[in-house]
Write an enzyme that holds these catalytic residues in place. Sequence first.
Site, PDB file in Angstrom:
ATOM      1  N   ASP A  44     -26.930  25.126  -7.378  1.00 27.96           N
ATOM      2  CA  ASP A  44     -25.895  25.940  -8.021  1.00 27.96           C
ATOM      3  C   ASP A  44     -26.506  27.151  -8.707  1.00 27.96           C
ATOM      4  O   ASP A  44     -25.995  28.272  -8.630  1.00 27.96           O
ATOM      5  CB  ASP A  44     -25.141  25.122  -9.074  1.00 27.96           C
ATOM      6  CG  ASP A  44     -24.574  23.837  -8.513  1.00 27.96           C
ATOM      7  OD1 ASP A  44     -24.687  23.626  -7.292  1.00 27.96           O
ATOM      8  OD2 ASP A  44     -24.013  23.053  -9.294  1.00 27.96           O
ATOM      9  N   GLY A  86     -19.180  25.659 -13.628  1.00 28.85           N
ATOM     10  CA  GLY A  86     -18.768  26.450 -14.788  1.00 28.85           C
ATOM     11  C   GLY A  86     -19.812  26.537 -15.867  1.00 28.85           C
ATOM     12  O   GLY A  86     -20.035  27.608 -16.452  1.00 28.85           O
ATOM     13  N   SER A  87     -20.504  25.432 -16.152  1.00 27.48           N
ATOM     14  CA  SER A  87     -21.477  25.458 -17.248  1.00 27.48           C
ATOM     15  C   SER A  87     -22.683  26.316 -16.886  1.00 27.48           C
ATOM     16  O   SER A  87     -23.156  27.124 -17.691  1.00 27.48           O
ATOM     17  CB  SER A  87     -21.913  24.037 -17.619  1.00 27.48           C
ATOM     18  OG  SER A  87     -22.543  23.394 -16.534  1.00 27.48           O
ATOM     19  N   ARG A 118     -12.239  23.927 -15.348  1.00 24.51           N
ATOM     20  CA  ARG A 118     -13.148  22.835 -15.700  1.00 24.51           C
ATOM     21  C   ARG A 118     -13.039  21.686 -14.707  1.00 24.51           C
ATOM     22  O   ARG A 118     -11.988  21.446 -14.134  1.00 24.51           O
ATOM     23  CB  ARG A 118     -12.831  22.325 -17.109  1.00 24.51           C
ATOM     24  CG  ARG A 118     -13.246  23.311 -18.209  1.00 24.51           C
ATOM     25  CD  ARG A 118     -13.280  22.633 -19.559  1.00 24.51           C
ATOM     26  NE  ARG A 118     -14.203  21.510 -19.538  1.00 24.51           N
ATOM     27  CZ  ARG A 118     -13.995  20.379 -20.196  1.00 24.51           C
ATOM     28  NH1 ARG A 118     -12.906  20.198 -20.896  1.00 24.51           N
ATOM     29  NH2 ARG A 118     -14.883  19.406 -20.147  1.00 24.51           N
ATOM     30  N   GLN A 119     -14.161  20.996 -14.521  1.00 23.08           N
ATOM     31  CA  GLN A 119     -14.234  19.775 -13.706  1.00 23.08           C
ATOM     32  C   GLN A 119     -13.782  19.976 -12.263  1.00 23.08           C
ATOM     33  O   GLN A 119     -13.200  19.092 -11.641  1.00 23.08           O
ATOM     34  CB  GLN A 119     -13.417  18.655 -14.374  1.00 23.08           C
ATOM     35  CG  GLN A 119     -13.977  18.279 -15.728  1.00 23.08           C
ATOM     36  CD  GLN A 119     -13.205  17.153 -16.396  1.00 23.08           C
ATOM     37  OE1 GLN A 119     -12.162  16.731 -15.913  1.00 23.08           O
ATOM     38  NE2 GLN A 119     -13.705  16.674 -17.520  1.00 23.08           N
ATOM     39  N   ALA A 138     -22.770  28.794 -14.899  1.00 25.33           N
ATOM     40  CA  ALA A 138     -22.393  30.219 -14.874  1.00 25.33           C
ATOM     41  C   ALA A 138     -22.542  30.847 -16.254  1.00 25.33           C
ATOM     42  O   ALA A 138     -23.018  31.975 -16.388  1.00 25.33           O
ATOM     43  CB  ALA A 138     -20.952  30.375 -14.370  1.00 25.33           C
ATOM     44  N   GLY A 153     -16.107  21.143  -9.942  1.00 21.79           N
ATOM     45  CA  GLY A 153     -17.302  21.200  -9.102  1.00 21.79           C
ATOM     46  C   GLY A 153     -17.640  22.608  -8.669  1.00 21.79           C
ATOM     47  O   GLY A 153     -18.205  22.834  -7.606  1.00 21.79           O
TER      48      GLY A 153
END
Length: 338
Positions: free
Chosen positions: A152, A106-107, A100-101, A109, A103
């Site tokens: 992304d 993650g979200s 997490r956090q 994906a 860069g």
Amino acid sequence: MAGDKNAAIEHRAYARVGLLGNPSDVYYGRTISFSLGNFWASVKLEPSQDLVNRLESDGYYGGVRLLMAICKIFHNHCKDNGITLRRENFRLSYDTNIPRQTGLSGSSAIVCAALSCLLDFYEVRHLIKVEVRPNLILNAEKELGIVAGLQDRVAQVYGGLVYMDFNKKHKEELGHGEYEPMDEGLLPSLHLIYAENPSDSGKVHSTVRQRWLSGDEFIICTMEEVADIALEGRTALIEKDYAKFANLMNRNFDLRRQMFGDNALGALNIEMVEIARRVGAASKFTGSGGAVVVYCPEGPSQAKLLEYECKKAGFLFQPVQVMPSFLNEIDLGTMSSK
């Protein structure tokens, strides 16, 4: 994906590295990104008698809401575009090992993997263009107030190494950028530095965005220069001019630092870049902070030295694994012809 309608469908989407040109993707710029095999999110869809929105989480903050958001965006897109979906219930669950956090996206994906499951469950992969899918992922995240650009999501949908041009005219006419897959074999060996307990990277864009919208000449000119780095980088990679590539990586970060300032970037993030530079390596953020992509022009001995320095400083260090393109024949058939 025809076959057993009761079979579970599972897809992975990988983290991504913004290699050159970021953060100009949200400013009508250009970027080069690639799919990072070191970390991923996986989503499983199982046909179910339960309600569609019965979702299971594996502890990633906001993951369940992300799954619900992409279901909503996907269904709305199909409805608006005359794509008929059969009425069947399913259950979604997910897992992820993307730190997490950092860069590393993650979200998005999680959302990308879920969208792949929905495309196959409803057998509509051939009806939704590859170029449009990143927009659906971004729109699902926007539902939850996540502020981001298309870069992304493009990297995660396409896989491999992708050059992207987000020029305003093209985006306004087609609703998306121009995306050009490149041979990932053009990349030299790269490494990743990241912190175990990174600071939140989500506030980095705030003042720069406002200044850009207000017509701040310095921000507008500098952001154009950042976009040009991706264009030059594309040529440098094709020509395998890795000395030029290294200079462009460093320049990309320096320009970002000039625009955002050290307070916004954070001391920890800056230290990750500088630890690489102190041993003569090129380095820049993978996204908006939390992780750094590194090129060691002198090869394995330099990488070994950097690994030692990272360990001393409490940073994690590992070789980058680049994933090849994920697009299958059905996906390629949906792409706009040039």
